[in-house]
Design an enzyme around this catalytic site. Structure first.
Site, mmCIF file in Angstrom:
data_model
loop_
_atom_site.group_PDB
_atom_site.id
_atom_site.type_symbol
_atom_site.label_atom_id
_atom_site.label_comp_id
_atom_site.label_asym_id
_atom_site.label_seq_id
_atom_site.Cartn_x
_atom_site.Cartn_y
_atom_site.Cartn_z
ATOM 1 N N HIS A 172 0.791 -11.633 2.003
ATOM 2 C CA HIS A 172 -0.321 -10.952 1.325
ATOM 3 C C HIS A 172 -1.048 -11.822 0.304
ATOM 4 O O HIS A 172 -2.248 -11.712 0.123
ATOM 5 C CB HIS A 172 0.224 -9.687 0.641
ATOM 6 C CG HIS A 172 -0.771 -8.609 0.439
ATOM 7 N ND1 HIS A 172 -0.455 -7.267 0.522
ATOM 8 C CD2 HIS A 172 -2.091 -8.643 0.159
ATOM 9 C CE1 HIS A 172 -1.538 -6.549 0.292
ATOM 10 N NE2 HIS A 172 -2.546 -7.357 0.057
ATOM 11 N N TYR A 181 0.833 -1.224 0.000
ATOM 12 C CA TYR A 181 0.000 0.000 0.000
ATOM 13 C C TYR A 181 0.865 1.271 0.000
ATOM 14 O O TYR A 181 0.349 2.373 -0.160
ATOM 15 C CB TYR A 181 -0.934 0.055 1.225
ATOM 16 C CG TYR A 181 -1.892 -1.107 1.394
ATOM 17 C CD1 TYR A 181 -2.100 -2.053 0.387
ATOM 18 C CD2 TYR A 181 -2.613 -1.264 2.577
ATOM 19 C CE1 TYR A 181 -2.967 -3.116 0.570
ATOM 20 C CE2 TYR A 181 -3.491 -2.327 2.755
ATOM 21 C CZ TYR A 181 -3.651 -3.249 1.755
ATOM 22 O OH TYR A 181 -4.520 -4.306 1.946
#
Ligand SMILES: NC(=O)c1ccc[n+]([C@@H]2O[C@H](COP(=O)([O-])OP(=O)(O)OC[C@H]3O[C@@H](n4cnc5c(N)ncnc54)[C@H](OP(=O)(O)O)[C@@H]3O)[C@@H](O)[C@H]2O)c1
Length: 279
Positions: free
Chosen positions: A106, A48
Protein backbone atom coordinates in the site's frame (compact mmCIF):
# COMPACT_ATOMS: atom_id res chain seq x y z
CA UNK A 1 -15.24 -4.61 -20.09
CA UNK A 2 -12.09 -3.43 -21.86
CA UNK A 3 -9.00 -5.16 -20.44
CA UNK A 4 -5.26 -4.51 -20.28
CA UNK A 5 -2.57 -7.21 -20.28
CA UNK A 6 -0.20 -7.12 -17.31
CA UNK A 7 3.53 -7.90 -17.59
CA UNK A 8 2.91 -11.52 -16.52
CA UNK A 9 0.20 -12.05 -19.16
CA UNK A 10 -2.79 -11.70 -16.79
CA UNK A 11 -5.74 -9.77 -18.28
CA UNK A 12 -7.08 -7.07 -15.96
CA UNK A 13 -10.23 -4.95 -16.50
CA UNK A 14 -9.22 -1.36 -17.28
CA UNK A 15 -12.01 -0.11 -15.05
CA UNK A 16 -13.16 -1.17 -11.61
CA UNK A 17 -14.81 0.09 -8.44
CA UNK A 18 -12.91 1.34 -5.36
CA UNK A 19 -14.15 1.06 -1.77
CA UNK A 20 -11.91 3.46 0.18
CA UNK A 21 -13.93 5.33 2.83
CA UNK A 22 -16.87 2.96 2.39
CA UNK A 23 -17.80 1.76 5.86
CA UNK A 24 -17.69 -1.97 6.59
CA UNK A 25 -21.48 -1.88 7.09
CA UNK A 26 -22.18 -0.22 3.73
CA UNK A 27 -19.52 -1.99 1.71
CA UNK A 28 -21.49 -5.13 0.92
CA UNK A 29 -24.44 -3.12 -0.47
CA UNK A 30 -22.14 -0.86 -2.51
CA UNK A 31 -20.19 -3.74 -4.06
CA UNK A 32 -23.44 -5.60 -4.81
CA UNK A 33 -24.72 -2.45 -6.58
CA UNK A 34 -21.43 -2.06 -8.49
CA UNK A 35 -21.54 -5.69 -9.66
CA UNK A 36 -25.21 -5.30 -10.66
CA UNK A 37 -24.40 -2.38 -13.01
CA UNK A 38 -21.48 -4.21 -14.63
CA UNK A 39 -18.27 -3.59 -12.65
CA UNK A 40 -16.11 -6.70 -12.52
CA UNK A 41 -13.06 -5.39 -10.63
CA UNK A 42 -13.13 -4.32 -6.96
CA UNK A 43 -10.28 -2.44 -5.27
CA UNK A 44 -10.05 -2.81 -1.49
CA UNK A 45 -7.23 -2.88 1.10
CA UNK A 46 -6.46 -4.27 4.54
CA UNK A 47 -6.46 -0.67 5.80
CA UNK A 48 -10.05 -0.04 4.57
CA UNK A 49 -11.42 -2.64 7.03
CA UNK A 50 -14.01 -3.73 4.49
CA UNK A 51 -12.49 -6.78 2.75
CA UNK A 52 -15.15 -8.94 4.41
CA UNK A 53 -17.97 -6.83 2.90
CA UNK A 54 -16.35 -7.22 -0.53
CA UNK A 55 -16.09 -10.98 -0.02
CA UNK A 56 -19.74 -11.24 1.08
CA UNK A 57 -20.99 -9.27 -1.94
CA UNK A 58 -18.93 -11.33 -4.40
CA UNK A 59 -20.05 -14.62 -2.86
CA UNK A 60 -23.73 -13.62 -2.74
CA UNK A 61 -23.73 -12.13 -6.27
CA UNK A 62 -23.80 -15.58 -7.84
CA UNK A 63 -21.27 -14.33 -10.41
CA UNK A 64 -18.55 -16.81 -11.22
CA UNK A 65 -15.41 -15.99 -9.18
CA UNK A 66 -13.34 -16.21 -12.37
CA UNK A 67 -15.26 -13.25 -13.84
CA UNK A 68 -14.35 -10.95 -10.94
CA UNK A 69 -10.93 -9.34 -10.49
CA UNK A 70 -10.15 -8.67 -6.81
CA UNK A 71 -7.46 -6.18 -5.78
CA UNK A 72 -6.25 -5.68 -2.21
CA UNK A 73 -3.26 -4.09 -0.47
CA UNK A 74 -1.00 -5.00 2.44
CA UNK A 75 -0.88 -2.23 5.04
CA UNK A 76 2.45 -1.06 6.54
CA UNK A 77 1.66 -2.44 10.00
CA UNK A 78 1.84 -5.84 8.29
CA UNK A 79 5.18 -5.22 6.57
CA UNK A 80 8.23 -7.41 7.00
CA UNK A 81 8.28 -10.90 5.49
CA UNK A 82 6.58 -12.92 8.26
CA UNK A 83 3.79 -10.45 9.04
CA UNK A 84 3.04 -9.77 5.39
CA UNK A 85 2.87 -13.50 4.68
CA UNK A 86 0.35 -14.04 7.52
CA UNK A 87 -1.65 -10.97 6.47
CA UNK A 88 -2.09 -12.29 2.91
CA UNK A 89 -3.76 -15.39 4.38
CA UNK A 90 -5.96 -13.15 6.53
CA UNK A 91 -7.01 -11.14 3.45
CA UNK A 92 -7.85 -14.39 1.64
CA UNK A 93 -9.99 -15.44 4.60
CA UNK A 94 -11.84 -12.11 4.79
CA UNK A 95 -12.36 -12.02 1.03
CA UNK A 96 -13.58 -15.65 1.18
CA UNK A 97 -11.51 -16.76 -1.76
CA UNK A 98 -8.46 -18.94 -2.37
CA UNK A 99 -6.74 -16.39 -4.62
CA UNK A 100 -6.50 -12.62 -5.00
CA UNK A 101 -6.07 -11.33 -8.55
CA UNK A 102 -3.73 -8.47 -7.64
CA UNK A 103 -2.09 -7.73 -4.29
CA UNK A 104 -0.21 -4.46 -3.76
CA UNK A 105 2.06 -3.01 -1.10
CA UNK A 106 0.00 0.00 0.00
CA UNK A 107 2.79 2.45 0.88
CA UNK A 108 6.57 2.82 0.37
CA UNK A 109 7.41 2.99 4.09
CA UNK A 110 8.74 0.47 6.68
CA UNK A 111 10.11 -2.97 5.65
CA UNK A 112 8.74 -2.98 2.12
CA UNK A 113 11.42 -5.38 0.85
CA UNK A 114 10.50 -8.08 3.35
CA UNK A 115 6.81 -7.53 2.57
CA UNK A 116 7.40 -7.71 -1.18
CA UNK A 117 9.26 -11.02 -0.75
CA UNK A 118 6.11 -12.36 0.92
CA UNK A 119 4.09 -11.20 -2.13
CA UNK A 120 6.54 -12.95 -4.45
CA UNK A 121 6.27 -16.16 -2.49
CA UNK A 122 2.45 -16.07 -2.39
CA UNK A 123 2.46 -15.37 -6.13
CA UNK A 124 4.57 -18.47 -6.75
CA UNK A 125 2.21 -20.50 -4.54
CA UNK A 126 -0.78 -19.38 -6.64
CA UNK A 127 -2.42 -17.34 -3.87
CA UNK A 128 -1.93 -14.13 -5.89
CA UNK A 129 -2.30 -13.89 -9.69
CA UNK A 130 -0.29 -10.66 -9.90
CA UNK A 131 1.63 -8.44 -7.49
CA UNK A 132 2.55 -4.78 -7.39
CA UNK A 133 2.86 -1.60 -5.38
CA UNK A 134 0.99 1.59 -4.60
CA UNK A 135 2.21 5.13 -3.93
CA UNK A 136 5.72 4.25 -5.13
CA UNK A 137 6.97 7.42 -6.82
CA UNK A 138 9.85 7.17 -9.33
CA UNK A 139 12.70 6.97 -6.77
CA UNK A 140 11.15 4.23 -4.61
CA UNK A 141 9.65 2.55 -7.67
CA UNK A 142 12.93 2.27 -9.62
CA UNK A 143 14.73 1.02 -6.51
CA UNK A 144 12.23 -1.77 -5.77
CA UNK A 145 11.57 -2.74 -9.40
CA UNK A 146 15.34 -3.02 -10.04
CA UNK A 147 16.11 -5.13 -6.98
CA UNK A 148 13.29 -7.64 -6.65
CA UNK A 149 12.93 -10.83 -8.66
CA UNK A 150 9.39 -10.05 -9.88
CA UNK A 151 8.86 -6.61 -11.42
CA UNK A 152 5.59 -5.04 -10.10
CA UNK A 153 2.73 -5.61 -12.53
CA UNK A 154 0.95 -2.45 -11.34
CA UNK A 155 1.73 0.77 -9.47
CA UNK A 156 -1.40 2.46 -8.09
CA UNK A 157 -0.77 6.18 -7.58
CA UNK A 158 -2.81 9.37 -7.24
CA UNK A 159 -3.62 10.24 -10.87
CA UNK A 160 -6.23 12.72 -12.10
CA UNK A 161 -6.49 15.79 -14.32
CA UNK A 162 -4.68 17.98 -11.76
CA UNK A 163 -1.83 15.53 -10.99
CA UNK A 164 -1.34 13.61 -14.21
CA UNK A 165 1.84 11.54 -13.49
CA UNK A 166 3.08 11.89 -17.08
CA UNK A 167 6.78 11.34 -16.28
CA UNK A 168 6.06 8.70 -13.64
CA UNK A 169 3.94 6.74 -16.14
CA UNK A 170 6.84 6.75 -18.65
CA UNK A 171 9.18 5.34 -15.99
CA UNK A 172 6.67 2.63 -15.05
CA UNK A 173 6.34 1.71 -18.71
CA UNK A 174 10.12 1.26 -18.98
CA UNK A 175 9.65 -1.60 -16.50
CA UNK A 176 6.46 -2.92 -18.13
CA UNK A 177 4.46 -1.81 -15.07
CA UNK A 178 0.88 -0.60 -15.56
CA UNK A 179 -0.22 2.66 -13.96
CA UNK A 180 -3.46 2.50 -11.97
CA UNK A 181 -5.12 5.70 -10.79
CA UNK A 182 -6.37 6.28 -7.29
CA UNK A 183 -8.55 9.34 -6.76
CA UNK A 184 -9.52 9.68 -10.45
CA UNK A 185 -11.78 12.61 -9.41
CA UNK A 186 -9.24 13.89 -6.85
CA UNK A 187 -12.16 13.14 -4.48
CA UNK A 188 -13.76 16.31 -5.92
CA UNK A 189 -10.92 18.59 -4.72
CA UNK A 190 -10.01 21.75 -6.60
CA UNK A 191 -13.70 21.93 -7.71
CA UNK A 192 -13.10 19.15 -10.22
CA UNK A 193 -16.80 18.48 -10.79
CA UNK A 194 -17.44 22.10 -11.87
CA UNK A 195 -14.19 22.66 -13.76
CA UNK A 196 -15.05 24.97 -16.72
CA UNK A 197 -12.83 23.21 -19.29
CA UNK A 198 -14.12 19.72 -18.41
CA UNK A 199 -17.70 21.07 -18.42
CA UNK A 200 -17.26 22.59 -21.87
CA UNK A 201 -15.71 19.40 -23.28
CA UNK A 202 -18.50 17.34 -21.70
CA UNK A 203 -21.15 19.40 -23.51
CA UNK A 204 -19.63 18.46 -26.88
CA UNK A 205 -20.07 14.74 -26.22
CA UNK A 206 -23.20 14.99 -24.05
CA UNK A 207 -21.21 13.60 -21.12
CA UNK A 208 -20.71 14.75 -17.51
CA UNK A 209 -17.49 16.19 -16.09
CA UNK A 210 -16.97 12.90 -14.23
CA UNK A 211 -17.23 10.94 -17.48
CA UNK A 212 -14.77 13.24 -19.27
CA UNK A 213 -12.26 12.97 -16.40
CA UNK A 214 -12.45 9.16 -16.49
CA UNK A 215 -12.43 8.85 -20.28
CA UNK A 216 -9.27 10.97 -20.43
CA UNK A 217 -7.51 8.49 -18.11
CA UNK A 218 -8.75 5.47 -20.11
CA UNK A 219 -7.36 6.98 -23.33
CA UNK A 220 -3.97 7.39 -21.62
CA UNK A 221 -3.92 3.64 -20.85
CA UNK A 222 -4.47 4.23 -17.13
CA UNK A 223 -6.48 1.68 -15.09
CA UNK A 224 -9.24 3.42 -13.07
CA UNK A 225 -11.26 2.57 -9.95
CA UNK A 226 -13.63 5.49 -9.21
CA UNK A 227 -15.64 5.30 -6.01
CA UNK A 228 -19.26 6.28 -5.42
CA UNK A 229 -21.76 5.04 -2.87
CA UNK A 230 -24.64 5.99 -5.25
CA UNK A 231 -25.76 3.45 -7.84
CA UNK A 232 -26.73 6.19 -10.35
CA UNK A 233 -23.20 7.57 -10.21
CA UNK A 234 -21.70 4.08 -10.45
CA UNK A 235 -23.73 3.69 -13.66
CA UNK A 236 -22.73 7.09 -14.97
CA UNK A 237 -19.05 6.43 -14.26
CA UNK A 238 -18.98 3.13 -16.16
CA UNK A 239 -20.81 4.61 -19.17
CA UNK A 240 -17.64 5.94 -20.82
CA UNK A 241 -16.94 3.41 -23.54
CA UNK A 242 -19.23 4.88 -26.21
CA UNK A 243 -17.29 8.07 -26.97
CA UNK A 244 -13.70 9.08 -27.78
CA UNK A 245 -12.12 12.40 -26.78
CA UNK A 246 -10.42 14.08 -29.73
CA UNK A 247 -6.65 14.68 -29.73
CA UNK A 248 -7.43 18.37 -29.31
CA UNK A 249 -9.52 17.73 -26.18
CA UNK A 250 -6.88 15.35 -24.77
CA UNK A 251 -4.26 18.09 -25.26
CA UNK A 252 -6.51 20.74 -23.67
CA UNK A 253 -7.00 18.56 -20.56
CA UNK A 254 -3.23 18.03 -20.37
CA UNK A 255 -2.90 21.76 -19.57
CA UNK A 256 -4.72 21.25 -16.24
CA UNK A 257 -1.71 19.39 -14.79
CA UNK A 258 -0.12 21.03 -11.75
CA UNK A 259 2.40 18.19 -11.28
CA UNK A 260 1.58 18.20 -7.57
CA UNK A 261 -0.43 16.03 -5.21
CA UNK A 262 -3.73 17.39 -3.90
CA UNK A 263 -3.39 15.12 -0.88
CA UNK A 264 0.15 14.73 0.47
CA UNK A 265 3.68 14.60 -0.84
CA UNK A 266 5.27 11.24 -0.10
CA UNK A 267 8.71 12.90 0.04
CA UNK A 268 7.73 15.37 2.73
CA UNK A 269 9.11 14.75 6.25
CA UNK A 270 5.68 15.44 7.74
CA UNK A 271 4.15 12.74 5.52
CA UNK A 272 6.80 10.23 6.64
CA UNK A 273 6.07 11.13 10.28
CA UNK A 274 2.33 10.69 9.66
CA UNK A 275 2.90 7.18 8.29
CA UNK A 276 5.19 6.28 11.20
CA UNK A 277 2.19 6.98 13.42
CA UNK A 278 0.16 4.40 11.49
CA UNK A 279 2.63 1.49 11.76
N1 LIG B 1 -3.67 3.30 -2.90
C1 LIG B 1 -4.06 4.34 -2.22
O1 LIG B 1 -3.31 4.88 -1.39
C2 LIG B 1 -5.42 4.89 -2.44
C3 LIG B 1 -5.77 6.15 -1.93
C4 LIG B 1 -7.05 6.63 -2.20
C5 LIG B 1 -7.93 5.88 -2.95
N2 LIG B 1 -7.58 4.64 -3.43
C6 LIG B 1 -8.50 3.81 -4.25
O2 LIG B 1 -9.01 4.60 -5.33
C7 LIG B 1 -10.44 4.61 -5.26
C8 LIG B 1 -10.98 5.91 -5.81
O3 LIG B 1 -10.44 7.03 -5.12
P1 LIG B 1 -11.22 7.85 -4.01
O4 LIG B 1 -12.33 7.03 -3.46
O5 LIG B 1 -10.21 8.38 -3.06
O6 LIG B 1 -11.80 9.11 -4.75
P2 LIG B 1 -12.48 9.47 -6.17
O7 LIG B 1 -12.96 8.23 -6.84
O8 LIG B 1 -11.58 10.39 -6.87
O9 LIG B 1 -13.71 10.35 -5.71
C9 LIG B 1 -14.77 9.84 -4.95
C10 LIG B 1 -15.72 11.02 -4.67
O10 LIG B 1 -16.35 11.43 -5.88
C11 LIG B 1 -17.78 11.40 -5.74
N3 LIG B 1 -18.33 10.95 -7.02
C12 LIG B 1 -18.16 9.74 -7.61
N4 LIG B 1 -18.74 9.71 -8.83
C13 LIG B 1 -19.31 10.94 -9.01
C14 LIG B 1 -20.05 11.50 -10.08
N5 LIG B 1 -20.32 10.82 -11.18
N6 LIG B 1 -20.48 12.79 -9.94
C15 LIG B 1 -20.20 13.49 -8.81
N7 LIG B 1 -19.50 12.99 -7.76
C16 LIG B 1 -19.05 11.73 -7.87
C17 LIG B 1 -18.03 10.42 -4.61
O11 LIG B 1 -19.20 10.75 -3.91
P3 LIG B 1 -20.35 9.66 -3.53
O12 LIG B 1 -19.65 8.45 -2.98
O13 LIG B 1 -21.16 10.39 -2.52
O14 LIG B 1 -21.07 9.39 -4.80
C18 LIG B 1 -16.81 10.65 -3.71
O15 LIG B 1 -17.02 11.78 -2.87
C19 LIG B 1 -10.71 4.38 -3.76
O16 LIG B 1 -12.04 4.03 -3.48
C20 LIG B 1 -9.70 3.31 -3.45
O17 LIG B 1 -10.14 2.05 -3.90
C21 LIG B 1 -6.34 4.15 -3.17
Amino acid sequence: MQTVKLNNGVEMPQMGYGVYQVSPAECERCVADALSVGYRMIDTAQAYHNEEGVGNAVRRSGIDRGEIFLVSKVWISNYGYEKAKASIDESLRRLQTDYIDLMLLHQPFCDRYGAYRALEEAYKEGKLRAIGVSNFYPDHFIDLASNMEIVPAVNQVETHVFDQQIEAQKIMEEFGTRIMSWGPFAEGRNNLFTNPLLTEIGHKYDKSVAQVALRWLIQRGVVIIPKSTHIERMQQNIDIFDFVLSDEDMAAIATLDTGKSLFFDHHDAETARMFMGWR
